[in-house]
Design an enzyme around this catalytic site. Structure first.
Site, PDB file in Angstrom:
ATOM      1  N   ASP A  60     -88.824  -6.460 -81.155  1.00 39.81           N
ATOM      2  CA  ASP A  60     -87.681  -6.753 -82.018  1.00 39.81           C
ATOM      3  C   ASP A  60     -88.014  -7.932 -82.931  1.00 39.81           C
ATOM      4  O   ASP A  60     -88.392  -8.999 -82.461  1.00 39.81           O
ATOM      5  CB  ASP A  60     -86.469  -7.102 -81.142  1.00 39.81           C
ATOM      6  N   TYR A  65     -86.618 -14.089 -88.841  1.00 37.62           N
ATOM      7  CA  TYR A  65     -87.451 -14.722 -87.813  1.00 37.62           C
ATOM      8  C   TYR A  65     -88.842 -15.123 -88.309  1.00 37.62           C
ATOM      9  O   TYR A  65     -89.567 -15.812 -87.590  1.00 37.62           O
ATOM     10  CB  TYR A  65     -87.654 -13.794 -86.614  1.00 37.62           C
ATOM     11  N   LYS A  94     -84.622  -6.283 -89.160  1.00 39.31           N
ATOM     12  CA  LYS A  94     -83.221  -6.451 -89.599  1.00 39.31           C
ATOM     13  C   LYS A  94     -83.112  -6.909 -91.054  1.00 39.31           C
ATOM     14  O   LYS A  94     -83.948  -7.697 -91.515  1.00 39.31           O
ATOM     15  CB  LYS A  94     -82.515  -7.472 -88.693  1.00 39.31           C
ATOM     16  N   HIS A 125     -78.254  -7.434 -90.082  1.00 39.00           N
ATOM     17  CA  HIS A 125     -78.357  -8.538 -89.121  1.00 39.00           C
ATOM     18  C   HIS A 125     -76.998  -9.183 -88.803  1.00 39.00           C
ATOM     19  O   HIS A 125     -76.687  -9.474 -87.658  1.00 39.00           O
ATOM     20  CB  HIS A 125     -79.339  -9.596 -89.661  1.00 39.00           C
TER      21      HIS A 125
END
Ligand code: A2P
Length: 328
Positions: A60, A65, A94, A125
């Site tokens: 994921d 990120y 996302k 997200h």
């Protein structure tokens, strides 16, 4: 008791437990969460390589990120070495809040970062739209843009039609927001990825998602990283510690097993080989009805409320309650 929910995927190898999504693909029930907030790319690559060795087949990531490139490098290396084939791995990324007006372009950028031709799952997200270049997590007055989830969802659907993703879904959506989405969606969301752990059990949301055939994935299933005082209310919970001792398991394993027995997939993050390994050892034992009853009585408290996004007059939400449609 709830072990029947686990299916084994012939394609992914018998060790991988999966759930079937409404869109068709199978989602492995334990995935490695990646985030580079405190990690450098090499640490992420090592964690992914370790996880692949241990048997993880679900990773994921998200534009936010900054871990897409490192994840892509690690997967490419593993494929080149013949350790795994692309179709054996489930990759989620996302759509960040800056890109809600153009999911197709945003996903193409993510795919470049990941060095992949498609992802397995693409999620909105957060139900928030902000101008490009805002400095997360500080939301200023001028940052918010009007939200138009209907047109964003059409862009997400276009990603499926173009073959850029196998499935689409949402993250941090309440029952109400999912209901609104379903009223116009041509492709139903396959997944809602939300904060979920024993201290934020999401019973109402899970019941609703089950009714409308949407799979729930748990982010921060262990309650997230330790706070400034080095503690974590979920991992430090005395009832969970007691259950862990009784089973001869770690607290983390009990928490993850609890999530699996609720029928969700769990996405623990770790950059430590021993902990990556133990977090995957959650399939060949189970909790008792008494354990479930004890955990079901724990006091509830959400860790990430999104309060940073409601302090502006331009935000579509004037309070945390509005952001979660009262489901907090
Ligand atoms: P570390 O990377 O040092 O293992 P969450 O997935 O809920 O966001 O939690 C992530 C945090 O939990 C990280 O700080 C991670 O630290 C820690 N963690 C992950 N697995 C375990 C485990 N099995 N035991 C203790 N801490 C863990």
């Amino acid at each position: 008791m709830l072990v029947q929910i686990f299916q084994e995927s012939a394609k992914m190898g018998s060790a991988v437990r999966v759930a079937e999504l409404n869109a068709g693909p199978k989602i492995p029930l334990v995935g490695l969460g990646t985030s580079s907030i405190n990690q450098n790319p090499e640490e992420i690559k090592t964690a992914v390589a370790t996880a692949l060795e241990v048997g993880y087949r679900h990773f994921d990531t998200a534009t936010l990120y900054s871990s897409e490139c490192a994840l892509g490098d690690a997967l490419k290396e593993a494929c080149l070495k013949g350790l795994v084939a692309r179709e054996e791995v489930f990759v989620t990324t996302k759509l960040w809040c800056e890109d809600l007006d153009d999911p197709v372009s945003a996903l193409r950028t993510s795919l470049e970062n990941l060095q992949l031709e498609y992802v397995d799952l693409y999620l909105i997200h957060w139900p928030l739209r902000v101008r490009k270049g805002f400095s997360f997590p500080i939301f200023k007055e001028e940052d918010f843009l009007p939200l138009d989830l209907e047109s964003t969802w059409q862009g997400m659907e276009q990603c499926v039609h173009l073959g850029l993703t196998k499935a689409i879904g949402v993250s941090n959506f309440s029952c109400k927001k999912i209901g609104d989405l379903l009223s116009h969606a041509k492709i139903s969301p396959a997944v809602n990825q939300v904060e979920m752990h024993p201290l934020w059990q999401q019973k109402k949301l899970r019941d609703y998602c089950s009714k409308v055939n949407i799979h729930v994935s748990a982010w921060s299933p262990l309650g997230g990283p330790p706070n400034a005082h080095g503690s974590n209310d979920v991992m430090d919970n005395p009832d969970i510690k007691e259950i862990a001792e009784k089973h001869g398991k770690t607290t983390a394993q009990v928490i993850l097993r609890w999530g699996l027995e609720q029928g969700v997939s769990v996405l623990p993050k770790s950059y430590n080989k021993g902990r990556i390994t133990q977090n995957f050892q959650v399939f060949d034992w189970s909790l008792t009805a008494e354990d479930h009853s004890k955990i079901s009585r724990l006091e509830q408290k959400k860790t990430i409320t999104g309060h940073e996004a409601v302090n502006s007059t331009t935000s579509p939400y004037k309070s945390v309650e509005e952001l979660w449609d009262g489901e907090i």
